[in-house]
Design a protein around this motif. Structure first.
Motif, short mmCIF file in Angstrom:
data_model
loop_
_atom_site.label_atom_id
_atom_site.label_comp_id
_atom_site.label_asym_id
_atom_site.label_seq_id
_atom_site.Cartn_x
_atom_site.Cartn_y
_atom_site.Cartn_z
N SER A 1 29.65 25.48 25.18
CA SER A 1 29.04 26.24 26.26
C SER A 1 28.46 25.30 27.30
O SER A 1 28.45 24.09 27.12
CB SER A 1 27.96 27.15 25.70
OG SER A 1 26.94 26.40 25.10
N GLN B 1 36.17 27.89 22.14
CA GLN B 1 35.04 28.64 22.71
C GLN B 1 35.17 28.75 24.22
O GLN B 1 34.87 29.79 24.81
CB GLN B 1 33.72 27.96 22.33
CG GLN B 1 32.50 28.83 22.61
CD GLN B 1 32.50 30.10 21.78
OE1 GLN B 1 32.58 30.06 20.56
NE2 GLN B 1 32.44 31.25 22.46
N TYR B 2 35.60 27.67 24.86
CA TYR B 2 35.79 27.69 26.32
C TYR B 2 36.82 28.75 26.71
O TYR B 2 36.59 29.54 27.65
CB TYR B 2 36.25 26.32 26.81
CG TYR B 2 36.85 26.35 28.20
CD1 TYR B 2 36.03 26.36 29.33
CD2 TYR B 2 38.23 26.40 28.39
CE1 TYR B 2 36.58 26.41 30.61
CE2 TYR B 2 38.79 26.45 29.66
CZ TYR B 2 37.96 26.47 30.77
OH TYR B 2 38.49 26.53 32.03
N LYS C 1 37.75 31.43 25.12
CA LYS C 1 37.19 32.76 24.91
C LYS C 1 36.17 33.12 25.99
O LYS C 1 36.20 34.21 26.56
CB LYS C 1 36.53 32.84 23.53
CG LYS C 1 37.50 32.87 22.37
CD LYS C 1 36.80 32.81 21.02
CE LYS C 1 35.88 33.99 20.81
NZ LYS C 1 36.60 35.28 20.72
N ASP C 2 35.28 32.18 26.29
CA ASP C 2 34.21 32.45 27.25
C ASP C 2 34.75 32.69 28.65
O ASP C 2 34.30 33.61 29.36
CB ASP C 2 33.21 31.30 27.27
CG ASP C 2 32.38 31.22 25.99
OD1 ASP C 2 32.41 32.19 25.21
OD2 ASP C 2 31.72 30.18 25.77
N LYS D 1 32.32 35.46 30.24
CA LYS D 1 30.96 35.00 29.98
C LYS D 1 30.35 34.30 31.19
O LYS D 1 29.13 34.39 31.44
CB LYS D 1 30.95 34.05 28.78
CG LYS D 1 29.57 33.43 28.52
CD LYS D 1 29.56 32.46 27.37
CE LYS D 1 28.19 31.79 27.22
NZ LYS D 1 28.14 30.84 26.10
N TYR D 2 31.18 33.59 31.95
CA TYR D 2 30.67 32.82 33.08
C TYR D 2 30.60 33.66 34.36
O TYR D 2 30.27 33.14 35.43
CB TYR D 2 31.57 31.61 33.33
CG TYR D 2 31.65 30.67 32.14
CD1 TYR D 2 30.53 29.98 31.70
CD2 TYR D 2 32.85 30.50 31.46
CE1 TYR D 2 30.60 29.12 30.61
CE2 TYR D 2 32.93 29.64 30.37
CZ TYR D 2 31.81 28.97 29.95
OH TYR D 2 31.88 28.13 28.86
N HIS E 1 34.87 26.24 34.98
CA HIS E 1 34.83 27.67 34.78
C HIS E 1 34.40 28.44 36.03
O HIS E 1 34.32 29.67 36.00
CB HIS E 1 33.90 28.04 33.62
CG HIS E 1 32.48 27.59 33.78
ND1 HIS E 1 31.61 28.14 34.69
CD2 HIS E 1 31.76 26.62 33.15
CE1 HIS E 1 30.44 27.56 34.62
NE2 HIS E 1 30.50 26.62 33.68
#
Length: 565
Positions: free
Chosen positions: A1, A53-54, A56-57, A62-63, A335
């Motif tokens: 994250s 994780q990147y 998925k995010d 998420k961002y 991101h």
């Protein structure tokens, strides 16, 4: 994250590549300026888990919705380009794409995906292999050189190509709930992962094929789209790296096999199979980037070494060498904003090996600004000298490549590529007065690599007039930032027409003069005319690709379906 953006690393030095001296890590602490728009996966972290994780995010939002519109537009252009390359290769019945398409159709799966030109659902990994093979067949889709001077340590210079979009499309068809914008975002994520890996680890330095980075990215993005956990993605990446590493043996020799063009397809098939297997509960090797016996630390050891590759003790008794340690690199993944890897990738404006782009730009410039060159015909030319950098000088500029006998050998022969475009100009006796128009009028198509073209007498005669010179340190230092090339054409009259050094030819990410959309529209139509019966159908199909961002999930699922007959 994003809380990993600034990390103080415990080591002061580690090897950058086994071919070079140790690289200080102090430079890697200068990431603070990017941390609001990028994630840093430090060398002393589990980067396989971090990549998962990147992916998925980013894909799950998420961002936030902070990716610049220009990035969506650029990946839309690369995806469109790849599809038109792929379907035209199938229309001309090229071997590997046809074989793999037929193979995929023999693996029916009602919950699967579809190959180009079909609505039949098949096993997704087989579909991906077939479609990625088609996309790559002409060697005319997007290219990355793995070089970003804006991020410390991201200058390894590994090659790569935009072969992997079928991964996203297959996932969209399997799930049925991915609209155009989300699909494009997933493509951005895939290009970001493979593009940044190309910037930090040079596979070719160790005779490993460049498709490994794309396979890693494919596993991550396919898994993220199907709802895999970060741990499952880590497991899939571990399996792909531990079990499926393709060496450049597939590219060795003068007559190349189908394995070269299908390398990305086959590696990605394996990566997606690994991802599906991980989602069923299979556990692969964890933390693969820090594994001392995986390719990254095996070839670029970070512990138990001296200051150069010559001092590495590879004996198993060197416990420190094979013990716990960091990976050879930090990895920065964007991101938000516009600084994504895809923005540094390059288009091919026709069919040619991309390292010929500088010579082609120089030749077209010479033709545009010197009308007597085209008007004088083959007999008016005394000689052509191409000044190039390494590796272009030693690979596609090899004088031994003046006698290509196949499409695959011709499109990696700078002598043939330059001669073929020049022959087309000399045949008409004139060229347009603007560079964009010259690129479009003389653009190399699949037919320029057919048997008749390979043995066309003027093309062969021009090849014999070509010589190559190495530009030396001045040229070598400018690659891979640019494609430093110059071309000098000596006429029988004694006049020498010099292009001067070309750095950023049309299609290059840092070129600012070409009307890229206009030239790519011409390329899409050129390739589309091979597939469809009329120009209106071509334009309609291309429009659906160009406007993919606004497509619904059902429209995305049917995007690759057209009348293949």
């Amino acid at each position: 994250s994003s809380d990993l953006a600034v990390v103080a690393l415990p080591l002061e030095k580690m090897l950058s590549r086994a071919l070079n001296c140790a690289r200080p890590l102090a430079a890697h602490r200068r990431f603070a300026a990017r941390h609001f728009s990028a994630v840093t996966l430090p060398a002393d972290s589990n980067q396989a888990l971090g990549i998962g994780q990147y992916a998925k995010d980013l894909i799950d939002g998420k961002y936030g919705d902070n990716v610049d519109a220009s990035v969506y537009e650029r990946v839309e252009m690369f995806h469109t380009d790849s599809v038109m390359c792929g379907i035209s290769a199938l229309a001309l019945k090229t071997n590997a794409p046809t074989v793999l398409r037929d193979e995929a159709l023999s693996y029916p799966d009602p919950k699967g995906a579809t190959v180009f030109g079909s609505s039949a659902k098949c096993a997704p990994e087989k579909v991906i292999a077939a479609n990625a093979s088609a996309v790559r067949e002409w060697d005319s889709n997007g290219t990355v050189f793995g070089y970003n001077p804006n991020i410390p340590g991201h200058d390894a210079g590994e090659f790569g190509h935009n072969d992997f979009y079928p991964v996203v499309m297959a996932a969209a068809q399997v799930t049925g709930n991915i609209d155009g914008k989300k699909a494009l975002l997933a493509m951005i994520a895939l290009d970001e992962i493979r593009g940044r890996l190309a910037e930090v680890f040079s596979l070719k330095s160790y005779k490993i094929d460049h498709v490994v980075h794309g396979a890693i990215a494919s596993a991550a993005v396919y898994g993220a789209l199907l709802g895999a956990s970060a741990e499952e993605i880590e497991s899939a990446i571990g399996m792909a790296v531990a079990h499926y590493i393709p060496f450049r043996a597939i590219r060795a020799g003068k007559q190349l096999s189908d394995s070269k063009g299908a390398s990305a397809a086959i590696s990605t098939e394996a990566a997606v199979l690994c991802m599906r297997r991980a989602m069923r509960g299979f556990v692969g090797p964890k933390d693969i980037f820090r594994n001392p016996e995986a390719i990254f630390r095996f070839f670029e050891p970070t512990t138990g070494t001296g200051s150069s590759k010559d001092n590495v003790d590879i004996a198993l008794s060197n416990k420190v060498r094979w013990g716990v340690g960091p990976s050879p690199f930090n990895l920065v993944l964007s991101h938000a904003g516009s600084d994504f890897a895809v923005m540094g990738m390059h288009f091919k404006l026709g069919l040619y090996e991309h390292q010929s782009a500088g010579a082609l730009e120089g030749l077209l410039s010479a033709l545009v600004h010197n009308p007597e060159l085209a008007a004088g015909g083959v007999d008016g030319i005394a000689g052509i000298n191409i000044i190039a950098y390494e590796p272009a000088f030693g690979i596609i500029g090899d004088p031994a490549k003046k006698d290509p006998t196949t499409r695959q050998s011709a499109d990696h022969s700078m002598a043939f590529i330059v001669s073929r475009i020049l022959q087309k100009a000399l045949t008409t006796g004139k060229v347009p007065s603007a560079m964009d128009d010259a690129w479009m009028e003389l653009m190399l198509s699949p037919y320029d690599y057919g048997k008749d073209a390979l043995y066309e007498k003027d093309t062969r005669a021009l090849m014999q007039k070509i010589s190559f010179s190495h530009g030396g340190p001045e040229y070598d230092a400018k690659y891979p930032d640019g494609i430093p090339t110059a071309i000098d054409v000596t006429l029988k009259s004694g006049k020498v027409i010099s292009s001067g050094m070309v750095m950023y030819p049309s299609g290059h990410a840092r070129n600012t003069t070409a009307d890229l959309k206009k030239i790519l529209q011409h390329k899409n139509r050129m390739l589309g005319d091979i597939v469809f019966q009329d120009r209106a159908t071509v334009d309609s199909y291309v429009s659906s690709l160009v406007n993919m961002k606004g497509a619904s999930a059902s429209e995305v699922c049917s995007l690759y379906n057209f009348d293949y007959a």
